[in-house]
Design an enzyme around this catalytic site. Structure first.
Site, PDB file in Angstrom:
ATOM      1  N   CYS C  88     -41.042  38.018 -32.319  1.00  0.00           N
ATOM      2  CA  CYS C  88     -41.497  39.396 -32.502  1.00  0.00           C
ATOM      3  C   CYS C  88     -42.432  39.549 -33.692  1.00  0.00           C
ATOM      4  O   CYS C  88     -43.060  40.590 -33.868  1.00  0.00           O
ATOM      5  CB  CYS C  88     -40.298  40.321 -32.648  1.00  0.00           C
ATOM      6  N   HIS C 345     -42.845  47.544 -27.358  1.00  0.00           N
ATOM      7  CA  HIS C 345     -42.961  46.326 -28.143  1.00  0.00           C
ATOM      8  C   HIS C 345     -43.726  45.231 -27.398  1.00  0.00           C
ATOM      9  O   HIS C 345     -43.134  44.278 -26.911  1.00  0.00           O
ATOM     10  CB  HIS C 345     -41.557  45.858 -28.529  1.00  0.00           C
TER      11      HIS C 345
END
Lengths: 482, 120, 398
Positions: C88, C345
């Site tokens: 991430c 995301h």
């Protein structure tokens, strides 16, 4: 003296009320009704995993490195070719220089494996042989097999020291008697007429085997404390006892009412049940059925008191039950109906079998390492110690986690992860004696999971890669049984 | 929120706002739709519960959903006031006793077609 | 003796696409959209760029491996391009690579661009990850999802600080409500909708105790930055943003395999933040940081991050949340752009999207959601699970 040195059993936690099965499918064949309940393996259980569970019970307090052979009996191997006994031996983290074999293709072979174990010890080619038997047989929807077949496992250790019940003699008959059969690649049994199976099968062969044993061992049936024999039919089970002149108190309950007919493991489970109540001097006869019959006579010794109450056996597993309230769940657990898993649920990454080979003790045996410098147990095996102020390199020794209890450091119930029994519950386990790792949990309701609850490890099927024909096994955390 | 003590068990009273039913409440990860507000007699008291369904169709990281029962608690006062936007509100006492929760969950699992039960 | 990256590199241009379910746009389209905005913002041309760092995480359903997708999409003239992936924090890693290259003196002007196209899998959520975790882990990892991994931290956190599930859910609801409120003011956000506490508390669970509004979503998106030597930044614009610190920290395994970690904080974040503050010369973060964009993949992550970043004392983040400390008009506004809760995301883009907001806020160009006179902005990414993860913390200022 050669005989039984330990015993263990396993009954899956789920039980389904047979009325529930009848309500779902009784409309099709109304004559299939049976009273009572039966044991149902969870979605992540099969014969191999149940065999492991029973074996772990049997191995309580024993040194696993002293085992010289492992025999596994089943008619429901996950593989046609890859030995289940080899998987189980790795799960127990046994020595590699042992003999392993699968006894299969007939529900009789639980006792045949036992006799082979006896022969091996008697002949001096092994000191301790562990026998595991498990079956997870399925019936078609609406069949009487679906009502009667239950899932379960038993394990018997045969050895020559600390014998709790010596094998006094045996008598076997073998016939190509085709009461039921299952060809290669088939899931369900075919079965001939019930009356034929009862009259020619159970009523003749079991009596023939027991009579033969009695004659061979010069035994009066009155001197037998318990006779344990299987029978698909509750009425005929009673009838056989009567024909043999047995008092009902001499007959071991066949558990048709609370577990079901468990195939290969059935006689061994009944034997464990009998041993749980036995006292020194008792004669116990255990009989199998399937393409003939084996009858074995055991004499219980004083040593029984050392084992009695120290195993979960039949009784504790019977008590640790949860009701399965859905027929559809039962058949989904056995993959008998196609269920929608979603694209994500269908993704099974390829299993690297060379990786599994390298890591077999870690994966199948839940064997980690312990740092010789600082004493920290760690899983999986590390080359460099994970303890921050240690960091010793290549100072590890083997350390088994499979037999350690732990407590649940934290957990969650996950609605997103695909599970055949949602929500997927998993958590982080802190092991007694040190070590921490994360595991799936099974045999548990979300409502009953609590932070810090005690857990133990259970060998389960992690995935089935149907495309590649791979059954993946690993360990999950379960609430401590009993 | 108000706390009061009765026979050793901490009881919590909360306000439950009666929102529009059958209207989608959307988040980035999915949505839920409350369908029905129901009341159930239990141990001589009235329990408020809401039945609805949810789809988790865009979450990081998975797909799922459920049909659920939300149980705000025992009804203390039913639609006795309105909030600043004019919506009716009820006063509830949340259910904290574990045995009652287990029993109620069992009752609702039998009675309703649901896969998730959540107590306030 | 190395003295870090502080004030050696400046950001002179940034671009960010609208995030969302961009069914009609491929990765190439998204990259070009972000890139165009960035070079126009910097007032440079493609030929001024000397090297590029490209971030994308799920190569199999996104753009494929290696750096070619970026070079081909933008028609970069045979430039050195490096592809990076670090879960991430992939977007932040692209920026870190470009910034370090400039700081090293190897280049004057570099591009960092991140992209993720997550809506080409045929199902919601991130792509199935089990084959991405290595041949051994797939044999032994539990069937864990991100919400589940973080829910386990919420369980520990509530237990340690004696927070009832009811109270805990209320605190988490406030974290989420604040971000949604900010997102309404942001035209680039995926979800622009205010939510009420009642709606949050009535929502069903995804991974107990995390409910529907505690979890972020997936989106498509891309973001880009142009960085150059700090001493030449003012040649391009009057208000370049200087990089003060760029740190990452990766788990050593002790959280997962050794029993000291208590599961109520993120070890890597704690260490990463301390290093970043040291590099940036920040002594008292609670007083010196003006705004933050943190990795609010889940509300509990944001709550714990407040503590890991030394903004709130341990166990007290809930008090700051209740006091509105992190609201847009609070002492340290957090997620002024709406955060992951409103942007979703797209992994390769997220870190750069966060820096985009810091950049715009510092320049006073954040429109409706402009914070009063910010001096120092911080971004924080987290990849993996609390028990095994990686963290990036970047700090920028005028």
């Amino acid at each position: 003296m050669v005989g039984i040195t330990s015993y263990g059993a396993y009954i899956p936690r789920y039980r389904i009320d047979r009325g529930r099965i009848y309500k779902a499918m009784g409309w099709l064949n109304p004559a299939t009704y049976m009273p009572g309940e039966k044991a149902v393996a969870n979605f992540d259980e099969d014969s191999v995993s149940m065999g492991v569970a029973a074996g772990i019970d049997c191995l309580t307090g024993m040194d696993r490195k002293e085992i010289d052979a492992l025999f596994f009996a089943t008619t429901t191997s996950p593989y046609k070719e890859r030995q289940s006994a080899g998987i189980i031996a790795t799960a127990f983290d046994l020595r590699p220089d042992i003999r392993t074999a699968d006894f299969t293709d007939s529900v009789k072979t639980g006792t045949t494996a036992l006799l082979s174990a006896y022969d091996a010890v008697k002949a001096g080619s092994a000191k301790n042989v562990i026998v595991c038997a498990a079956d997870c047989r399925v019936g078609k929807a609406g069949s009487s097999q679906e009502e009667i077949f239950g899932d379960g496992a038993a394990s018997i250790m045969i050895g020559d020291s600390g014998v709790i019940a010596s094998l006094e003699g045996s008598y076997s008959v073998s016939y190509d008697f085709v009461d039921h059969w299952r060809a290669d690649g088939e899931i369900f049994d075919h079965q001939w007429e019930d009356r034929f199976i009862r009259d020619i099968g159970y009523n003749r062969f079991i009596i023939e085997a027991i009579s033969g044993l009695a004659k061979k061992c010069k035994l009066d049936v009155k001197d037998i404390a318990k006779v344990a024999y299987p029978c698909l039919y509750a009425g005929d089970h009673k009838g056989i006892g009567k024909k043999l002149g047995l008092d009902p108190a001499q007959v071991q309950d066949p558990m048709l009412n609370n577990v079901g007919y468990t195939g290969t493991s059935n006689p061994l489970m009944l034997l464990v049940g009998a041993l749980e109540d036995a006292k020194a001097g008792d004669n116990i006869v255990v009989v199998s059925f399937g393409n003939g019959s084996d009858a074995l006579l055991f004499k219980v010794t004083d040593e029984i008191e050392k084992v009695k109450g120290n195993r979960r056996g039949i009784k504790k597993h019977l008590a640790a039950k949860r009701e399965l309230t859905s027929y559809e769940k039962m058949i989904s657990f056995r993959n008998l109906i196609p269920v929608e898993k979603g694209i994500r649920g269908e993704v099974i990454p390829p299993t690297a079998l060379s990786e599994l080979w390298r890591s077999r003790r870690q994966v199948l045996g839940l064997c980690g390492s312990k740092c010789k410098v600082c004493g920290t147990p760690q899983y999986p095996v590390q080359k460099i110690c994970v303890k921050p102020d240690c960091g010793a390199i290549d100072q590890m020794e083997d350390y088994l986690f499979a037999d350690k209890r732990g407590h649940l450091f934290t957990y969650t119930g996950d609605m997103l992860a695909f599970s055949m029994n949602p929500p997927a519950i998993y958590g982080i386990v802190d092991f007694e004696g040190g070590g921490r790792y994360w595991f799936d949990m099974t045999d548990v309701d979300q409502e009953s999971v609590k932070v810090d609850m005690p857990v133990e490890m259970s060998f389960r099927k992690k995935y089935i890669d149907a495309k590649s024909g791979i059954h993946g096994y690993f360990w999950k955390a379960i609430p401590v049984i009993g | 929120m108000a706390f009061f003590q009765t026979s050793g068990v901490l009881k919590v009273r909360r306000i439950y706002t009666h929102e529009d039913l059958n209207k989608e409440v959307r988040s980035i990860a999915g949505y839920y739709i409350p369908e029905e507000e129901k009341r159930l007699n239990y141990n001589g008291r009235e329990v408020l519960y809401v039945i609805g369904h949810a789809a988790i169709d865009n979450s990081c990281c998975g797909v799922g959903g459920c049909r659920y029962a939300l149980i705000p608690g025992y009804v203390v006062a039913w639609k006795n006031k309105t909030d600043e936007t004019g919506k009716p509100v009820s006063e509830v006492e949340t259910i904290v006793d574990e045995d009652s929760k287990t029993e109620l969950a069992g009752i609702l699992k039998e009675k309703e077609t649901i896969t998730q039960i959540e107590f306030w | 003796m190395a003295d870090g990256i502080k004030d050696k590199v400046a950001i002179i241009g940034m671009g960010c696409t609208k995030f969302g379910e961009r069914w009609e746009m491929g990765s190439e389209d998204l990259m070009v959209e972000a890139f165009q905005e960035a070079i126009e913002d910097a007032g440079i041309e493609k030929k001024d760029i000397q090297a590029a760092w490209f971030g994308s995480c799920f190569d199999d359903v996104n753009v494929g491996k290696a750096a070619t997708p970026l070079s081909l999409a933008l028609k970069l003239p045979f430039l050195p391009v490096t592809r990076v992936e670090n879960f991430c924090a992939t977007g932040s890693e692209a920026l870190r690579g470009a910034a370090y290259a400039v700081a090293s003196g190897a280049y004057d002007i570099c591009l960092a661009l991140g992209v993720e196209k997550l809506k080409d899998t045929g199902y919601g959520g991130l792509p199935e990850m089990s084959s991405a975790m290595g041949t051994k882990n797939r044999l032994i990892f539990p069937g864990i999802t991100a919400p589940g991994g973080f829910a386990m931290m919420a369980t520990r956190y509530f237990a340690k600080y004696g927070i009832s599930p009811e109270e805990g859910k209320k605190i988490l609801a406030k974290v989420s409500i604040k971000s949604h409120k900010n997102g309404v003011k942001n035209p680039k956000a995926h979800l622009r909708r205010e939510i009420t506490e009642e709606q949050v508390l009535k929502a069903p669970m995804i991974a107990w105790p995390l409910g529907l509004f505690d979890c972020c979503g997936v989106s498509d998106g891309s973001a880009a930055a142009i960085v150059c030597r700090a001493d030449m930044a003012k040649n391009f614009r009057p208000d370049p943003v200087r990089i003060k610190a760029m740190q990452i920290a990766i788990s050593s395994g002790e959280e997962m395999m050794y029993t000291d970690w208590d599961g109520t904080y993120v070890e890597t974040a704690t260490r990463c933040a301390a290093r970043a503050y040291k590099e940036a010369g920040i002594k008292n973060p609670r007083e010196e940081v003006s705004m933050m964009e943190v990795h609010d993949c889940f509300s509990i992550t944001e709550l714990v991050t407040y503590e890991d970043l030394q903004i709130s004392p341990r166990g007290k983040a809930g008090d700051d949340v209740r006091d509105g400390f992190f609201d847009l008009d609070g002492k340290i506004p957090c997620q002024p752009d709406g955060g992951l809760k409103c942007f979703g995301h797209p992994i390769g883009a997220t870190g750069l999207r966060m820096m985009y907001e810091v950049y715009k806020q510092l320049q006073g160009k954040a429109g409706e959601r402009q914070i009063k006179d910010p001096k120092i902005g911080l971004t924080h990414n987290m990849g993996g699970f609390p028990a095994m993860n990686l963290i990036s913390v970047s700090i920028a200022g005028l």
